[in-house]
Scaffold this motif. Structure first.
Motif, PDB file in Angstrom:
ATOM      1  N   GLN A  62       0.829  -1.207   0.000  1.00  0.00           N
ATOM      2  CA  GLN A  62       0.000   0.000   0.000  1.00  0.00           C
ATOM      3  C   GLN A  62       0.861   1.253   0.000  1.00  0.00           C
ATOM      4  N   VAL A  66       0.516   4.108  -2.819  1.00  0.00           N
ATOM      5  CA  VAL A  66       0.234   5.516  -2.514  1.00  0.00           C
ATOM      6  C   VAL A  66       1.249   6.420  -3.206  1.00  0.00           C
ATOM      7  N   GLN A 124       0.426   6.348  -7.044  1.00  0.00           N
ATOM      8  CA  GLN A 124      -0.833   7.020  -7.379  1.00  0.00           C
ATOM      9  C   GLN A 124      -0.752   8.519  -7.151  1.00  0.00           C
ATOM     10  N   THR A 154      -8.473   1.424 -11.094  1.00  0.00           N
ATOM     11  CA  THR A 154      -7.969   2.319 -10.048  1.00  0.00           C
ATOM     12  C   THR A 154      -9.087   2.811  -9.151  1.00  0.00           C
ATOM     13  N   THR A 180     -10.292  -0.052  -6.914  1.00  0.00           N
ATOM     14  CA  THR A 180      -9.279  -0.356  -5.897  1.00  0.00           C
ATOM     15  C   THR A 180      -9.329   0.648  -4.754  1.00  0.00           C
ATOM     16  N   ASN A 181      -9.412   1.929  -5.082  1.00  0.00           N
ATOM     17  CA  ASN A 181      -9.493   2.956  -4.033  1.00  0.00           C
ATOM     18  C   ASN A 181     -10.756   2.811  -3.201  1.00  0.00           C
ATOM     19  N   TRP A 232     -10.994   2.043   0.702  1.00  0.00           N
ATOM     20  CA  TRP A 232     -11.812   2.916   1.563  1.00  0.00           C
ATOM     21  C   TRP A 232     -12.768   2.094   2.423  1.00  0.00           C
ATOM     22  N   SER A 243      -8.164   7.938  -0.105  1.00  0.00           N
ATOM     23  CA  SER A 243      -8.844   7.030  -1.029  1.00  0.00           C
ATOM     24  C   SER A 243     -10.015   7.722  -1.725  1.00  0.00           C
ATOM     25  N   ALA A 281      -8.652  10.332  -4.281  1.00  0.00           N
ATOM     26  CA  ALA A 281      -8.150   9.633  -5.464  1.00  0.00           C
ATOM     27  C   ALA A 281      -9.291   9.067  -6.295  1.00  0.00           C
ATOM     28  N   SER A 282     -10.335   8.558  -5.658  1.00  0.00           N
ATOM     29  CA  SER A 282     -11.486   8.026  -6.393  1.00  0.00           C
ATOM     30  C   SER A 282     -12.169   9.115  -7.210  1.00  0.00           C
ATOM     31  N   THR A 314      -9.917  10.113 -10.156  1.00  0.00           N
ATOM     32  CA  THR A 314      -9.875   9.047 -11.156  1.00  0.00           C
ATOM     33  C   THR A 314     -11.162   9.012 -11.974  1.00  0.00           C
TER      34      THR A 314
END
Length: 597
Positions: free
Chosen positions: A184, A188, A191, A217, A220-221, A225, A291, A294-295, A298
């Motif tokens: 992880q 991080v 990403q 991606t 995954t995030n 989470w 998370s 990033a989500s 993305t």
């Protein structure tokens, strides 16, 4: 019949055409050849027949490929999410034969696949010629990427603490629990770099591969989470497994802390395990926010695949913190007061858990502070909404995936806090709200509903308004042809013929003139900025308290007794993570409204 119409003969039937007939046949062949050439020449009337048939066919094929890529990428995301949800929820219960190691193996596979794709994108896709022809400047503002870097850094620190803690259990527990934070940490780092550099990309080549990678991606995030939220919820609210009468117990004596590693038979090999464990539990909120950030970024990249945007459509907005004063000062005071009461609440609620009177006083302080915060935020939001009524800025008409996502996340995330508040209102109303604590709890729940509704309207309205257009400074130049009182045009013309050079405006002079004639901030803009700054800091303190352990929903036993623990714990553990995310997302949205105001 002979082709030579002047002299009839039987040359064609004999198979030996005469000279006139032979010349006529050649002329006809030549005309047919010229006609066929004319059809194939570009720009002639017949030249567009074949392209007109090919163009719509190619367009249809591209559109079908686009829809197929979108559909398949969404299907991949949904399957990963459902599988991850099954593993996360199953590992949360000891009765289900899914260990935390099984879940972490699944996460390690996802993290490695996603990291490999991001490295491939950065190395090959992004460097391909004409792969990224456009940039969506709304997709990756600097404050959003800065928040991602901050939360990513704190997540890395959390992973380091996890590694240091899990190493002490290697002699009696699975090595997967050490491998997961290592993987992880790498994820991080990759990403954060990927989104910092490429968050604004509108990919034109390898579209379907990019869609699949972005949805991988995103899923995954979201699975990471869900895992972090579940672990944090179990850490805060886990029912004890001893068969004792818990009806007389209240507050946090109902719950025990459940470690994600080891048990009574597995002892840590070094003395710092408990210290690292407590440290990384306090860093879980930052991992959760990383998370989610990033989500969101993305998803915007996925929406922008193949999108054509105008590079000049986004106007650069400057951040001037010196334009406001009252909002930031009042907000800082609110944050300091909220932090002071939160620290007292957390310390005293554990110290006086068995003393009902002292515990009730601590709860009263917490409820009163939250009521004050929510009331002040509601009043300031009403002021901001009133300014919108006299603000004549145009509404944004163009479609933008970033703005649509902001509004969707804002409304969707607020539902979590809405659900908790309405459950509390129903419980308090039916039980009669007897006692000052129940009355304060009811008032807090009602005010929370009002504040959420007002703030959602204020932010959504601000996001859909065009930015204020700053008035450009006017440079005043002397015009010799403007008549002054008592002067004739001939005098001006004679003076213009003089050889005396006039004053020349240098760059420094123009700069000083610009600074001198800078217009003051309009009062509507000033009020909106003050309101945004105050609401932003108010949401910060409302994020800090639940994110770092405040659980008045369990410390106050009325809802637990009314709904029973299992139902009330499910409501809180599902709704509270969305409420925490709502506050952080409101901070980002209010900052954007502040800039555009």
């Amino acid at each position: 019949m002979c082709l030579n119409t002047g002299i009839p003969c039987d040359c064609l039937t004999d198979g030996n055409p005469c000279e006139p007939c032979r010349m006529t046949v050649k002329d006809r062949e030549r005309e047919e050849a010229e006609l066929s050439n004319d059809i194939n020449v570009p720009g002639r009337s017949g030249s567009t027949c074949e392209p007109e048939l090919n163009i719509p066919l190619n367009g249809v094929l591209k559109e079908r490929s686009r829809h197929l890529g979108i559909m398949l990428s969404v299907i991949i995301c949904l399957n990963i999410l459902i599988l991850g949800c099954a593993l996360v929820s199953g590992s949360a219960y000891k009765d289900v034969n899914i260990s935390s190691s099984d879940l972490q193996i699944f996460l390690i596979v996802l993290l490695l696949l996603t990291s490999i794709w991001m490295v491939y994108y950065v190395t090959f896709t992004a460097r391909t010629e004409n792969a990224i022809a456009y940039k969506d400047c709304h997709a990756g503002p600097i404050w959003l990427r800065g928040g991602l870097v901050l939360f990513g850094l704190l997540t890395i620190i959390m992973d380091i603490f996890k590694i240091a803690s899990y190493v002490g259990y290697l002699h009696c527990d699975s090595a997967v629990k050490v491998a997961f934070p290592v993987v992880q940490l790498i994820f991080v780092l990759v990403q954060t770099y990927f989104l910092w550099i490429h968050a604004m990309d509108c990919v034109e080549l390898q579209r379907n591969i990019t869609r699949f990678g972005l949805m991988l991606t995103l899923s995954t995030n979201l699975v990471v989470w869900m895992t972090a939220v579940t672990e944090e919820s179990l850490h805060q609210t886990t029912v004890p497994e001893y068969p004792s009468n818990t009806t007389k117990l209240s507050g946090r004596s109902l719950y025990i802390n459940r470690a994600g590693y080891g048990d009574d038979t597995c002892k840590c090999s070094h003395t710092s395990c408990s210290l690292f464990k407590e440290a990384y539990y306090y860093l879980y909120p930052f991992n959760i926010e990383f998370s989610l950030f990033a989500s969101a970024m993305t998803y915007i990249m996925w929406k922008n695949v193949g999108r054509v945007t105008e590079e000049h459509g986004h106007r650069k907005i400057k951040f001037r913190p010196t334009e406001v004063f009252l909002g930031p000062v009042a907000g800082v005071l609110l944050v300091v007061a909220g932090l002071a009461t939160f620290i007292v609440y957390e310390m005293e609620i554990l110290k006086y858990n068995r003393d009902e009177d002292k515990k009730d006083k601590v709860l009263m302080i917490h409820f009163v502070m939250n009521i004050v915060i929510v009331t002040l935020m509601s009043v300031s939001t009403v002021i901001g909404c009133a300014i919108y009524q006299v603000d004549h800025r145009e509404h944004v008409s163009d479609k933008n995936p970033t703005r649509s996502l902001d509004v969707g996340l804002l409304v969707g995330a607020s539902l979590g806090q809405f659900i908790i508040s309405y459950f509390s209102i129903v419980a308090m109303a039916i039980t009669g709200a007897k006692g000052y604590l129940n009355g304060l709890n009811l008032a807090w729940a009602i005010l929370m509903v009002i504040q959420l509704g007002l703030q959602n309207y204020f932010i959504i309205e601000g996001l859909h308004r065009e930015p204020f257009h700053e008035v450009q400074p006017i440079s005043v130049l002397a015009n010799p042809y403007v008549l002054q009182p008592g002067k004739d045009m001939s005098i001006l013309e004679e003076s213009d013929m003089d050889t005396t050079p006039g004053p020349v405006l240098t760059a420094d002079c123009l700069h000083n003139l610009t600074v001198e004639h800078r217009p003051k901030l309009l009062w509507k803009r000033w009020v909106l900025k003050e309101v945004c700054a105050f609401l932003l800091l108010g949401n910060v303190i409302l994020w800090i308290m639940p994110a770092f352990g405040a659980r008045p929903q369990f410390d106050h036993a009325t809802e637990t007794e009314f709904y029973q623990f299992n139902m009330w714990a499910a409501v809180v553990n599902v709704g509270l993570p969305f409420g925490i995310f709502y506050r952080m997302h409101s901070v980002a949205s209010l900052f954007e409204v502040f800039l555009t105001s």
